[in-house]
Design an enzyme around this catalytic site. Structure first.
Site, PDB file in Angstrom:
ATOM      1  N   ALA A  32       0.870  -1.189   0.000  1.00  0.00           N
ATOM      2  CA  ALA A  32       0.000   0.000   0.000  1.00  0.00           C
ATOM      3  C   ALA A  32       0.907   1.240   0.000  1.00  0.00           C
ATOM      4  O   ALA A  32       0.787   2.118   0.855  1.00  0.00           O
ATOM      5  CB  ALA A  32      -0.967  -0.007   1.177  1.00  0.00           C
ATOM      6  N   GLY A  36       5.388   8.452   1.415  1.00  0.00           N
ATOM      7  CA  GLY A  36       6.364   8.201   2.477  1.00  0.00           C
ATOM      8  C   GLY A  36       7.300   7.073   2.058  1.00  0.00           C
ATOM      9  O   GLY A  36       8.535   7.210   2.123  1.00  0.00           O
ATOM     10  N   HIS A  37       6.717   5.961   1.589  1.00  0.00           N
ATOM     11  CA  HIS A  37       7.552   4.839   1.121  1.00  0.00           C
ATOM     12  C   HIS A  37       8.418   5.272  -0.071  1.00  0.00           C
ATOM     13  O   HIS A  37       9.594   4.904  -0.166  1.00  0.00           O
ATOM     14  CB  HIS A  37       6.677   3.671   0.644  1.00  0.00           C
ATOM     15  CG  HIS A  37       5.813   3.066   1.706  1.00  0.00           C
ATOM     16  ND1 HIS A  37       4.447   3.159   1.704  1.00  0.00           N
ATOM     17  CD2 HIS A  37       6.126   2.353   2.811  1.00  0.00           C
ATOM     18  CE1 HIS A  37       3.957   2.525   2.750  1.00  0.00           C
ATOM     19  NE2 HIS A  37       4.947   2.027   3.441  1.00  0.00           N
ATOM     20  N   LYS A 149       8.165   8.355  11.168  1.00  0.00           N
ATOM     21  CA  LYS A 149       6.768   8.342  11.630  1.00  0.00           C
ATOM     22  C   LYS A 149       6.546   7.219  12.652  1.00  0.00           C
ATOM     23  O   LYS A 149       5.879   7.392  13.651  1.00  0.00           O
ATOM     24  CB  LYS A 149       5.836   8.154  10.444  1.00  0.00           C
ATOM     25  CG  LYS A 149       4.541   7.555  10.872  1.00  0.00           C
ATOM     26  CD  LYS A 149       3.373   7.869  10.063  1.00  0.00           C
ATOM     27  CE  LYS A 149       2.159   7.283  10.705  1.00  0.00           C
ATOM     28  NZ  LYS A 149       2.195   5.818  10.762  1.00  0.00           N
TER      29      LYS A 149
END
Ligand code: PAF
Length: 279
Positions: A32, A36-37, A149
């Site tokens: 998903a 960020g990834h 995060k």
């Protein structure tokens, strides 16, 4: 880009690259993929000769009443993103490949795994530390990229890597946020539009706490933030704590560098966020 589903095959490929003198970057994910990834993938692209992205929704880090089955798995979209961002290998194992019926070995990072999120998600960090240790061994990574995060996860993985003498260097990367300041997370897809706006308030409250921390006593900083977090519509607080930045122990008036960590439900979605704070 190659998609590898078998751990031994991934390990053999990684070893060939090591022998050829290539430096390997690993971006461990549960899929998903969001911006960020992508920021982690791009960082590995810049630092490393070879980038491996693992996509594995790890059942051992979900509790019995958590969202393992419902966790988003948009694999075709994820593979397209990886290809677009020049990933060399996607490691995409099955559950049986990673955790066979005979699997008996788990990694525990004592104390750090039982506080904050660990107090509400029993066994979560044991599952995370175990799968990450396996991924380090499978990928032979020189560097592994994690988002700030998941601050407690990052600190636990750093400790595990140090204590178990892994040579993989942990690279901590900044949290990527939506316009509302909501930290990007695959779980944000569970929120409706109004909840997303309200969830953005969490980071704004932590940002204000960061300012207050410079001048106000710890108790006051926490009190102001708690009151505001509680007033977010549909919110329920699991915890909101100020801890030592380096080892997650409770902060005191002497703490110079701290982190404010919070886990807050908005409706049926549990969100985590944090803010580093300096005196
Ligand atoms: O942060 C995550 O997505 C997961 O906890 C991780 C590190 C990939 C382990 O399953």
């Amino acid at each position: 880009m190659k998609v590898i589903k078998i751990a031994a095959e991934m390990q053999q490929i990684a070893l060939k690259h090591v022998k050829a003198g290539d430096e390997i970057g690993l971006v461990p994910t549960m899929g998903a993929l969001h911006d960020g990834h992508i920021s982690l993938i791009d960082k590995s692209g810049k630092n490393d000769d070879i980038t491996i992205v693992s996509i594995f929704v790890n059942p051992t880090q979900f509790g019995p009443n958590e969202d393992y089955l419902k966790y988003p798995r948009p694999i075709d979209k994820d593979l397209k993103i990886c290809k677009k961002h020049h990933v060399d290998y996607v490691f995409l194992p099955s559950v049986a490949e990673m955790f066979s019926d005979t699997h008996k070995t788990f990694v525990e990072v004592s104390q750090m795994q039982d506080i904050l999120c660990g107090a509400f998600r029993k066994g979560h960090f044991r599952g995370v530390a175990t799968v990450v240790a396996k991924l380090f061994n499978i990928s032979r990574a020189d560097r592994a990229y994690f988002g700030l995060k998941d601050f407690q996860q990052l600190k636990i993985i750093e400790k595990m890597a140090k204590d178990l003498n892994f040579t993989t260097k942990i690279v901590a990367c900044p949290t990527i946020r939506e316009k509302s300041a909501l930290a990007l997370s695959s779980r944000n897809s569970y929120l409706n539009a109004a909840q997303k706006v309200n969830a953005g308030l969490i980071s704004q409250i932590l940002k204000e706490a960061k300012e207050n921390f410079k001048t106000k006593p710890l108790k006051t900083v926490l009190g102001i933030a708690l009151k505001k977090l509680k007033s977010i519509p549909e919110s329920k607080i699991d915890y909101a704590e100020i801890v030592d930045f380096y080892d997650l122990s409770p902060a005191s008036s002497k703490t110079k560098k701290a982190a404010f960590l919070a886990a807050v439900w908005v409706g049926k979605t549990r969100l985590i966020d944090n803010m580093a704070m300096n005196k």
